[in-house]
Design a protein around this motif. Structure first.
Motif, PDB file in Angstrom:
ATOM      1  N   GLY A 205       0.784  -1.227   0.000  1.00 50.40           N
ATOM      2  CA  GLY A 205       0.000   0.000   0.000  1.00 50.40           C
ATOM      3  C   GLY A 205       0.814   1.275   0.000  1.00 50.40           C
ATOM      4  O   GLY A 205       0.244   2.370   0.005  1.00 50.40           O
ATOM      5  N   LEU A 206       2.150   1.170   0.001  1.00 51.29           N
ATOM      6  CA  LEU A 206       3.005   2.355   0.060  1.00 51.29           C
ATOM      7  C   LEU A 206       3.630   2.626  -1.307  1.00 51.29           C
ATOM      8  O   LEU A 206       4.277   1.761  -1.880  1.00 51.29           O
ATOM      9  N   LEU A 207       3.442   3.836  -1.830  1.00 52.98           N
ATOM     10  CA  LEU A 207       4.059   4.235  -3.085  1.00 52.98           C
ATOM     11  C   LEU A 207       5.364   4.968  -2.815  1.00 52.98           C
ATOM     12  O   LEU A 207       5.458   5.761  -1.870  1.00 52.98           O
ATOM     13  N   VAL A 208       6.354   4.706  -3.646  1.00 53.85           N
ATOM     14  CA  VAL A 208       7.667   5.340  -3.539  1.00 53.85           C
ATOM     15  C   VAL A 208       7.900   6.195  -4.770  1.00 53.85           C
ATOM     16  O   VAL A 208       7.647   5.751  -5.902  1.00 53.85           O
ATOM     17  N   MET A 209       8.384   7.422  -4.551  1.00 52.41           N
ATOM     18  CA  MET A 209       8.664   8.336  -5.648  1.00 52.41           C
ATOM     19  C   MET A 209      10.098   8.827  -5.500  1.00 52.41           C
ATOM     20  O   MET A 209      10.460   9.378  -4.465  1.00 52.41           O
ATOM     21  N   VAL A 210      10.903   8.612  -6.545  1.00 45.80           N
ATOM     22  CA  VAL A 210      12.302   9.037  -6.548  1.00 45.80           C
ATOM     23  C   VAL A 210      12.583   9.763  -7.865  1.00 45.80           C
ATOM     24  O   VAL A 210      11.785   9.688  -8.799  1.00 45.80           O
ATOM     25  N   PRO A 211      13.706  10.487  -7.965  1.00 40.32           N
ATOM     26  CA  PRO A 211      13.974  11.233  -9.197  1.00 40.32           C
ATOM     27  C   PRO A 211      14.043  10.336 -10.433  1.00 40.32           C
ATOM     28  O   PRO A 211      14.432   9.168 -10.359  1.00 40.32           O
ATOM     29  N   ARG A 212      13.686  10.912 -11.548  1.00 41.60           N
ATOM     30  CA  ARG A 212      13.704  10.200 -12.833  1.00 41.60           C
ATOM     31  C   ARG A 212      15.074   9.591 -13.118  1.00 41.60           C
ATOM     32  O   ARG A 212      15.175   8.497 -13.679  1.00 41.60           O
ATOM     33  N   ASP A 213      16.140  10.294 -12.706  1.00 37.47           N
ATOM     34  CA  ASP A 213      17.493   9.791 -12.950  1.00 37.47           C
ATOM     35  C   ASP A 213      17.777   8.494 -12.207  1.00 37.47           C
ATOM     36  O   ASP A 213      18.767   7.817 -12.492  1.00 37.47           O
ATOM     37  N   ALA A 214      16.915   8.142 -11.266  1.00 38.61           N
ATOM     38  CA  ALA A 214      17.121   6.912 -10.489  1.00 38.61           C
ATOM     39  C   ALA A 214      16.464   5.702 -11.143  1.00 38.61           C
ATOM     40  O   ALA A 214      16.450   4.616 -10.548  1.00 38.61           O
ATOM     41  N   LEU A 215      15.936   5.856 -12.364  1.00 32.51           N
ATOM     42  CA  LEU A 215      15.239   4.744 -13.013  1.00 32.51           C
ATOM     43  C   LEU A 215      16.088   3.485 -13.063  1.00 32.51           C
ATOM     44  O   LEU A 215      15.625   2.387 -12.718  1.00 32.51           O
ATOM     45  N   ASP A 216      17.320   3.593 -13.510  1.00 35.13           N
ATOM     46  CA  ASP A 216      18.157   2.400 -13.633  1.00 35.13           C
ATOM     47  C   ASP A 216      18.424   1.761 -12.279  1.00 35.13           C
ATOM     48  O   ASP A 216      18.464   0.528 -12.160  1.00 35.13           O
ATOM     49  N   ALA A 217      18.594   2.579 -11.238  1.00 33.63           N
ATOM     50  CA  ALA A 217      18.805   2.032  -9.897  1.00 33.63           C
ATOM     51  C   ALA A 217      17.579   1.251  -9.444  1.00 33.63           C
ATOM     52  O   ALA A 217      17.698   0.183  -8.831  1.00 33.63           O
ATOM     53  N   VAL A 218      16.390   1.777  -9.741  1.00 32.25           N
ATOM     54  CA  VAL A 218      15.158   1.083  -9.366  1.00 32.25           C
ATOM     55  C   VAL A 218      15.026  -0.224 -10.128  1.00 32.25           C
ATOM     56  O   VAL A 218      14.699  -1.275  -9.554  1.00 32.25           O
ATOM     57  N   MET A 219      15.304  -0.190 -11.432  1.00 30.77           N
ATOM     58  CA  MET A 219      15.187  -1.404 -12.225  1.00 30.77           C
ATOM     59  C   MET A 219      16.200  -2.453 -11.782  1.00 30.77           C
ATOM     60  O   MET A 219      15.895  -3.653 -11.735  1.00 30.77           O
ATOM     61  N   ARG A 220      17.407  -2.020 -11.437  1.00 31.69           N
ATOM     62  CA  ARG A 220      18.406  -2.980 -10.939  1.00 31.69           C
ATOM     63  C   ARG A 220      17.944  -3.614  -9.631  1.00 31.69           C
ATOM     64  O   ARG A 220      18.154  -4.812  -9.394  1.00 31.69           O
ATOM     65  N   ALA A 221      17.319  -2.813  -8.779  1.00 29.71           N
ATOM     66  CA  ALA A 221      16.854  -3.348  -7.499  1.00 29.71           C
ATOM     67  C   ALA A 221      15.812  -4.434  -7.713  1.00 29.71           C
ATOM     68  O   ALA A 221      15.870  -5.496  -7.071  1.00 29.71           O
ATOM     69  N   PHE A 222      14.857  -4.213  -8.611  1.00 28.78           N
ATOM     70  CA  PHE A 222      13.857  -5.235  -8.887  1.00 28.78           C
ATOM     71  C   PHE A 222      14.484  -6.449  -9.566  1.00 28.78           C
ATOM     72  O   PHE A 222      14.096  -7.585  -9.305  1.00 28.78           O
ATOM     73  N   ALA A 223      15.464  -6.210 -10.438  1.00 27.28           N
ATOM     74  CA  ALA A 223      16.117  -7.319 -11.144  1.00 27.28           C
ATOM     75  C   ALA A 223      16.947  -8.184 -10.205  1.00 27.28           C
ATOM     76  O   ALA A 223      17.236  -9.347 -10.521  1.00 27.28           O
ATOM     77  N   SER A 224      17.330  -7.650  -9.064  1.00 33.90           N
ATOM     78  CA  SER A 224      18.166  -8.399  -8.119  1.00 33.90           C
ATOM     79  C   SER A 224      17.433  -9.581  -7.492  1.00 33.90           C
ATOM     80  O   SER A 224      18.066 -10.462  -6.894  1.00 33.90           O
ATOM     81  N   GLU A 225      16.104  -9.579  -7.605  1.00 29.29           N
ATOM     82  CA  GLU A 225      15.269 -10.628  -7.023  1.00 29.29           C
ATOM     83  C   GLU A 225      15.392 -10.689  -5.506  1.00 29.29           C
ATOM     84  O   GLU A 225      15.091 -11.707  -4.882  1.00 29.29           O
ATOM     85  N   GLN A 226      15.830  -9.586  -4.886  1.00 29.75           N
ATOM     86  CA  GLN A 226      15.935  -9.514  -3.435  1.00 29.75           C
ATOM     87  C   GLN A 226      14.794  -8.719  -2.816  1.00 29.75           C
ATOM     88  O   GLN A 226      14.768  -8.516  -1.603  1.00 29.75           O
ATOM     89  N   THR A 227      13.848  -8.264  -3.639  1.00 29.41           N
ATOM     90  CA  THR A 227      12.791  -7.389  -3.133  1.00 29.41           C
ATOM     91  C   THR A 227      11.634  -8.144  -2.487  1.00 29.41           C
ATOM     92  O   THR A 227      10.897  -7.586  -1.684  1.00 29.41           O
ATOM     93  N   GLY A 228      11.468  -9.407  -2.851  1.00 35.10           N
ATOM     94  CA  GLY A 228      10.259 -10.109  -2.454  1.00 35.10           C
ATOM     95  C   GLY A 228       9.092  -9.606  -3.275  1.00 35.10           C
ATOM     96  O   GLY A 228       9.217  -8.675  -4.079  1.00 35.10           O
ATOM     97  N   ARG A 229       7.956 -10.228  -3.090  1.00 28.04           N
ATOM     98  CA  ARG A 229       6.761  -9.830  -3.855  1.00 28.04           C
ATOM     99  C   ARG A 229       5.523 -10.056  -3.012  1.00 28.04           C
ATOM    100  O   ARG A 229       5.403 -11.087  -2.342  1.00 28.04           O
ATOM    101  N   TRP A 230       4.611  -9.094  -3.039  1.00 31.17           N
ATOM    102  CA  TRP A 230       3.363  -9.249  -2.299  1.00 31.17           C
ATOM    103  C   TRP A 230       2.474 -10.279  -3.007  1.00 31.17           C
ATOM    104  O   TRP A 230       2.502 -10.391  -4.232  1.00 31.17           O
ATOM    105  N   PRO A 231       1.677 -10.993  -2.265  1.00 25.50           N
ATOM    106  CA  PRO A 231       0.722 -11.908  -2.903  1.00 25.50           C
ATOM    107  C   PRO A 231      -0.393 -11.117  -3.578  1.00 25.50           C
ATOM    108  O   PRO A 231      -0.640  -9.946  -3.235  1.00 25.50           O
ATOM    109  N   ALA A 232      -1.058 -11.740  -4.528  1.00 30.16           N
ATOM    110  CA  ALA A 232      -2.209 -11.096  -5.158  1.00 30.16           C
ATOM    111  C   ALA A 232      -3.289 -10.855  -4.112  1.00 30.16           C
ATOM    112  O   ALA A 232      -3.468 -11.643  -3.180  1.00 30.16           O
ATOM    113  N   ARG A 233      -4.017  -9.772  -4.280  1.00 31.75           N
ATOM    114  CA  ARG A 233      -5.116  -9.483  -3.363  1.00 31.75           C
ATOM    115  C   ARG A 233      -6.229 -10.487  -3.544  1.00 31.75           C
ATOM    116  O   ARG A 233      -6.536 -10.920  -4.668  1.00 31.75           O
TER     117      ARG A 233
END
Length: 235
Positions: A205-233
């Protein structure tokens, strides 16, 4: 490779894909997105931007009330996936029918405020579908259970709760440990990165907003497979 109609979903990909909407798309956004993904899907009118650039989308999903017949005629029939119901937005129709490690959404921020709010609501409703939205000044995503981002010191990090949320952080000027964030209470706008930022969130339920220049950092974080994933509602 993007597979169509697999396992009950319209689009299935083992790599990140881009999803294009019919809203504001900056002059460099299309190439920026396509250079980072494996395929391109359009939500209804978003197909026009791709076709105008010389690329036929891998799939088009929506109620097709925003896509001119001249564009429809240029898309192979087996790439068209109409969903006629009017109870959801085209972004919702597309996101819930895409299975990929990450969706990079372009053309969904900017423009009408009600449209943007509906898009952000969809991010929360489909908490099991990792998606990063590219805006003119920022990128927005639904916080996974945990994420670590390599940000530039001083970068703005805003946390906006669509639901009650608690968690822990490191690398933020104002830590969130012990705080309760709520849409009608405390929110976390205009925090700042001190260094590497790590968030651990207790519930979706929490949205995160970071600068546009951080796009690659965000994509790398998700690609790391260390984020976990919420179950479907449920439901």
């Amino acid at each position: 490779m993007v597979n169509l109609g697999k396992n009950g979903e319209i689009v299935h990909s083992k790599r990140p894909i881009a999803l294009f909407g019919g809203g504001e798309i900056g002059p460099h956004d299309l190439n920026l997105a396509l250079n980072r993904v494996n395929g391109a899907v359009a939500a209804d009118g978003g197909a026009a931007t791709l076709i105008d650039s010389g690329r036929v989308p891998d799939a088009v999903i929506g109620d097709f009330d925003s896509l001119a017949h001249a564009y429809l005629a240029r898309i192979p029939e087996d790439r068209l996936f109409p969903i006629r119901e009017q109870d959801s937005t085209d972004f919702d129709k597309a996101l819930r029918n895409i299975r990929a490690p990450l969706v990079l959404g372009v053309g969904f921020l900017g423009g009408r405020l009600d449209h943007q709010l509906a898009v952000l609501n969809t991010l929360v409703c489909h908490q099991d579908r990792p998606c990063v939205l590219l805006g003119a000044r920022e990128v927005v995503f639904h916080a996974p259970p945990r994420i670590s981002l390599s940000l530039t010191p001083g970068d703005t990090v805003s946390l906006f709760p669509y639901q009650r949320a608690t968690g822990r952080s490191s690398g933020l000027e104002w830590p969130i440990d012990g705080l309760v964030l709520e849409p009608d209470g405390r929110v976390g706008t205009s925090n700042r990165a001190l260094a590497q930022v790590t968030l651990e969130i207790d519930r979706p339920g929490l949205l995160v907003m970071v600068p546009r220049d951080a796009l690659d950092a965000v994509m790398r974080a998700f690609a790391s497979e260390q984020t976990g994933r919420w179950p479907a509602r449920a439901g």
